[in-house]
Design a protein around this motif. Structure first.
Motif, PDB file in Angstrom:
ATOM      1  N   GLN A   1       0.832  -1.206   0.000  1.00 20.34           N
ATOM      2  CA  GLN A   1       0.000   0.000   0.000  1.00 20.34           C
ATOM      3  C   GLN A   1       0.863   1.251   0.000  1.00 20.34           C
ATOM      4  O   GLN A   1       0.565   2.222  -0.698  1.00 20.34           O
ATOM      5  N   GLN A   2       1.947   1.241   0.767  1.00 18.09           N
ATOM      6  CA  GLN A   2       2.860   2.373   0.814  1.00 18.09           C
ATOM      7  C   GLN A   2       3.507   2.602  -0.542  1.00 18.09           C
ATOM      8  O   GLN A   2       3.645   3.734  -0.988  1.00 18.09           O
TER       9      GLN A   2
ATOM     10  N   LYS B   1       1.099   4.281  -2.858  1.00 19.51           N
ATOM     11  CA  LYS B   1       0.974   5.726  -2.568  1.00 19.51           C
ATOM     12  C   LYS B   1       2.131   6.481  -3.164  1.00 19.51           C
ATOM     13  O   LYS B   1       2.040   7.545  -3.668  1.00 19.51           O
TER      14      LYS B   1
END
Length: 139
Positions: free
Chosen positions: A135-136, A139
């Motif tokens: 997820q990081q 982003k």
């Protein structure tokens, strides 16, 4: 990549990536003492040849009564992936956590001998950590 992901084209993918694998090694495209900065941009996709060949070998359909051959293909895939991860490590493309996790996995699964490897199911904490890292990255 699409060839590798489609089991209908697995044999074609294996043939293609075997040829690429041998060409990359025959040309000595990547030296063990090179850093990422030393590798030309045009050569970067060839870093993943071992990974894609391993994927293609695993996707090959299993023939009835040919489990010994299947085992050889899986072992070869593990060797290719190990080599690929080692290359990424030398080029410093992996985080310290990824390197640590890889080495712990190899210790837990019998070291560098693919015959002794039994991949344990990932624990819940490792799954959560990978999900958060993914997820990081998105982003």
């Amino acid at each position: 990549r699409s060839l590798v992901e489609d089991s209908n084209n697995a044999e074609q993918a294996v043939t293609l990536f075997e040829a690429l694998f041998h060409d990359v090694h025959a040309m000595n495209l990547f030296s063990s003492n090179e850093t990422l900065e030393d590798i030309s941009t045009k050569s970067l996709p060839f870093l993943a040849v071992e990974h894609f060949l391993a994927m293609a070998l695993v996707v090959l359909p299993v023939q009835p009564g040919k489990m010994a051959e299947r085992k050889k293909l899986v072992i070869r895939s593990l060797e290719l992936w190990s080599s690929f991860i080692g290359k990424l490590e030398k080029l410093e493309l992996l985080s310290k956590d990824e390197i640590k996790e890889y080495h712990l996995l190899m210790e837990d699964t019998g070291g560098d001998n693919p015959m002794e490897r039994v991949i344990p199911p990932p624990n819940r904490d490792a799954k959560i950590a990978r999900f958060k890292a993914k997820q990081q990255t998105k982003k």
